[in-house]
Design a protein around this motif. Structure first.
Motif, PDB file in Angstrom:
ATOM      1  N   GLN A  95      -0.482  -9.711  -1.890  1.00 53.06           N
ATOM      2  CA  GLN A  95      -1.578  -9.177  -2.707  1.00 53.06           C
ATOM      3  C   GLN A  95      -2.105  -7.863  -2.142  1.00 53.06           C
ATOM      4  O   GLN A  95      -2.369  -6.929  -2.899  1.00 53.06           O
ATOM      5  CB  GLN A  95      -2.712 -10.191  -2.801  1.00 53.06           C
ATOM      6  CG  GLN A  95      -2.396 -11.304  -3.771  1.00 53.06           C
ATOM      7  CD  GLN A  95      -3.542 -12.276  -3.910  1.00 53.06           C
ATOM      8  OE1 GLN A  95      -4.412 -12.369  -3.054  1.00 53.06           O
ATOM      9  NE2 GLN A  95      -3.531 -13.014  -4.997  1.00 53.06           N
ATOM     10  N   ILE A  96      -2.246  -7.777  -0.826  1.00 56.85           N
ATOM     11  CA  ILE A  96      -2.694  -6.518  -0.213  1.00 56.85           C
ATOM     12  C   ILE A  96      -1.681  -5.420  -0.514  1.00 56.85           C
ATOM     13  O   ILE A  96      -2.029  -4.304  -0.906  1.00 56.85           O
ATOM     14  CB  ILE A  96      -2.881  -6.668   1.309  1.00 56.85           C
ATOM     15  CG1 ILE A  96      -4.086  -7.557   1.624  1.00 56.85           C
ATOM     16  CG2 ILE A  96      -2.994  -5.309   1.992  1.00 56.85           C
ATOM     17  CD1 ILE A  96      -5.434  -6.908   1.468  1.00 56.85           C
ATOM     18  N   ARG A  97      -0.399  -5.725  -0.333  1.00 52.02           N
ATOM     19  CA  ARG A  97       0.648  -4.720  -0.551  1.00 52.02           C
ATOM     20  C   ARG A  97       0.714  -4.292  -2.013  1.00 52.02           C
ATOM     21  O   ARG A  97       0.928  -3.116  -2.320  1.00 52.02           O
ATOM     22  CB  ARG A  97       1.988  -5.240  -0.049  1.00 52.02           C
ATOM     23  CG  ARG A  97       2.001  -5.373   1.478  1.00 52.02           C
ATOM     24  CD  ARG A  97       3.250  -6.059   2.016  1.00 52.02           C
ATOM     25  NE  ARG A  97       3.047  -6.447   3.392  1.00 52.02           N
ATOM     26  CZ  ARG A  97       3.118  -5.633   4.435  1.00 52.02           C
ATOM     27  NH1 ARG A  97       3.423  -4.362   4.260  1.00 52.02           N
ATOM     28  NH2 ARG A  97       2.903  -6.088   5.660  1.00 52.02           N
ATOM     29  N   LYS A  98       0.506  -5.232  -2.943  1.00 48.52           N
ATOM     30  CA  LYS A  98       0.475  -4.872  -4.367  1.00 48.52           C
ATOM     31  C   LYS A  98      -0.701  -3.954  -4.665  1.00 48.52           C
ATOM     32  O   LYS A  98      -0.595  -3.009  -5.441  1.00 48.52           O
ATOM     33  CB  LYS A  98       0.379  -6.128  -5.236  1.00 48.52           C
ATOM     34  CG  LYS A  98       1.678  -6.849  -5.426  1.00 48.52           C
ATOM     35  CD  LYS A  98       1.490  -8.031  -6.351  1.00 48.52           C
ATOM     36  CE  LYS A  98       2.762  -8.809  -6.515  1.00 48.52           C
ATOM     37  NZ  LYS A  98       2.584  -9.987  -7.391  1.00 48.52           N
ATOM     38  N   ARG A  99      -1.854  -4.240  -4.050  1.00 47.76           N
ATOM     39  CA  ARG A  99      -3.025  -3.391  -4.278  1.00 47.76           C
ATOM     40  C   ARG A  99      -2.784  -2.002  -3.712  1.00 47.76           C
ATOM     41  O   ARG A  99      -3.121  -1.005  -4.330  1.00 47.76           O
ATOM     42  CB  ARG A  99      -4.266  -4.035  -3.638  1.00 47.76           C
ATOM     43  CG  ARG A  99      -5.550  -3.356  -3.967  1.00 47.76           C
ATOM     44  CD  ARG A  99      -5.864  -3.329  -5.445  1.00 47.76           C
ATOM     45  NE  ARG A  99      -5.929  -4.648  -5.989  1.00 47.76           N
ATOM     46  CZ  ARG A  99      -6.360  -4.945  -7.202  1.00 47.76           C
ATOM     47  NH1 ARG A  99      -6.790  -3.993  -7.989  1.00 47.76           N
ATOM     48  NH2 ARG A  99      -6.358  -6.171  -7.646  1.00 47.76           N
ATOM     49  N   PHE A 100      -2.157  -1.916  -2.530  1.00 46.25           N
ATOM     50  CA  PHE A 100      -1.780  -0.610  -1.983  1.00 46.25           C
ATOM     51  C   PHE A 100      -0.892   0.138  -2.967  1.00 46.25           C
ATOM     52  O   PHE A 100      -1.075   1.320  -3.217  1.00 46.25           O
ATOM     53  CB  PHE A 100      -1.027  -0.772  -0.660  1.00 46.25           C
ATOM     54  CG  PHE A 100      -1.889  -0.937   0.565  1.00 46.25           C
ATOM     55  CD1 PHE A 100      -3.180  -0.436   0.647  1.00 46.25           C
ATOM     56  CD2 PHE A 100      -1.388  -1.579   1.677  1.00 46.25           C
ATOM     57  CE1 PHE A 100      -3.948  -0.565   1.784  1.00 46.25           C
ATOM     58  CE2 PHE A 100      -2.143  -1.727   2.835  1.00 46.25           C
ATOM     59  CZ  PHE A 100      -3.429  -1.222   2.887  1.00 46.25           C
ATOM     60  N   ASP A 101       0.093  -0.575  -3.520  1.00 49.25           N
ATOM     61  CA  ASP A 101       1.030   0.049  -4.452  1.00 49.25           C
ATOM     62  C   ASP A 101       0.297   0.611  -5.672  1.00 49.25           C
ATOM     63  O   ASP A 101       0.601   1.714  -6.138  1.00 49.25           O
ATOM     64  CB  ASP A 101       2.095  -0.961  -4.873  1.00 49.25           C
ATOM     65  CG  ASP A 101       3.216  -0.340  -5.664  1.00 49.25           C
ATOM     66  OD1 ASP A 101       3.747   0.709  -5.231  1.00 49.25           O
ATOM     67  OD2 ASP A 101       3.575  -0.891  -6.727  1.00 49.25           O
ATOM     68  N   LYS A 102      -0.687  -0.124  -6.172  1.00 45.52           N
ATOM     69  CA  LYS A 102      -1.433   0.328  -7.343  1.00 45.52           C
ATOM     70  C   LYS A 102      -2.318   1.529  -7.045  1.00 45.52           C
ATOM     71  O   LYS A 102      -2.586   2.345  -7.922  1.00 45.52           O
ATOM     72  CB  LYS A 102      -2.292  -0.811  -7.895  1.00 45.52           C
ATOM     73  CG  LYS A 102      -1.488  -1.879  -8.588  1.00 45.52           C
ATOM     74  CD  LYS A 102      -2.381  -2.960  -9.132  1.00 45.52           C
ATOM     75  CE  LYS A 102      -1.531  -4.018  -9.833  1.00 45.52           C
ATOM     76  NZ  LYS A 102      -2.353  -5.089 -10.395  1.00 45.52           N
TER      77      LYS A 102
END
Length: 183
Positions: A95-102
């Motif tokens: 989830q953290i990595r997805k938020r970074f990606d966004k």
């Protein structure tokens, strides 16, 4: 020096072994608003998103701190019992990595810090804007027959109310604030 007593009291009012994530929202919201003051141009935004897995549908809340409408800090909360479950730690990490990606494309600061919380224990993450490198790096194996702990329990090494955890959290906050002055 410690957190103000009113903040400590809010954390101590939560059962540390609760499985209800939302019980942590009040203390962490208060802490973020205490640290990232609106007078300094900061705003705290809870982001609610639907997290779907094969077993259930769940809502998760991630707090994004902004300055002048630009993201400068991320905080994700999960209940403390998740810390012993490898798949839940891996999910929090994703989830953290997805938020970074966004958020990466519009990033205006050199690095974006994130904190992943399991109750009062936290792990730290950094997205470097120039390289798109995220640390810590997951433990990835090329051997598909070996199950790896992609987000080891040791990543959640800091406790928000302990002196070392408070110092680490404030170190991150000071870096965020210093970078945010340029916005």
């Amino acid at each position: 020096m410690s957190w103000p007593q009113s903040i400590i009291d809010q954390f101590n009012a939560v059962d540390p072994n609760t499985t209800v994530e939302s019980e942590w929202y009040g203390p962490y919201n208060t802490l973020l608003v205490h640290i990232f003051k609106y007078e300094d141009g900061f705003s705290v935004h809870p982001q609610y998103s639907l997290f779907e897995s094969r077993e259930s549908i769940d809502f998760t809340t991630i707090y994004i701190v902004e300055r002048k409408r630009h993201p400068v800090f991320i905080l994700e909360i999960k209940p403390h019992p998740n810390i012993v479950d490898k798949s839940r730690r891996n999910g929090a990490d994703r989830q953290i990595r997805k938020r970074f990606d966004k958020l990466a494309d519009g990033l205006v600061i050199p690095r974006l810090h994130a904190v992943s919380l399991m109750g009062m224990m936290f792990a730290t993450y950094v997205l470097e804007n120039a390289t798109s490198l995220v640390t810590p790096q997951p433990n990835i194996s090329s051997n598909k027959d070996i199950i790896r702990d992609l987000a080891p329990r040791s990543w959640w090494q800091y406790e928000i109310l302990e002196a070392t955890g408070r110092a680490k959290f404030l170190e991150i906050v000071e870096d965020v604030k210093a970078m945010s002055l340029e916005i």
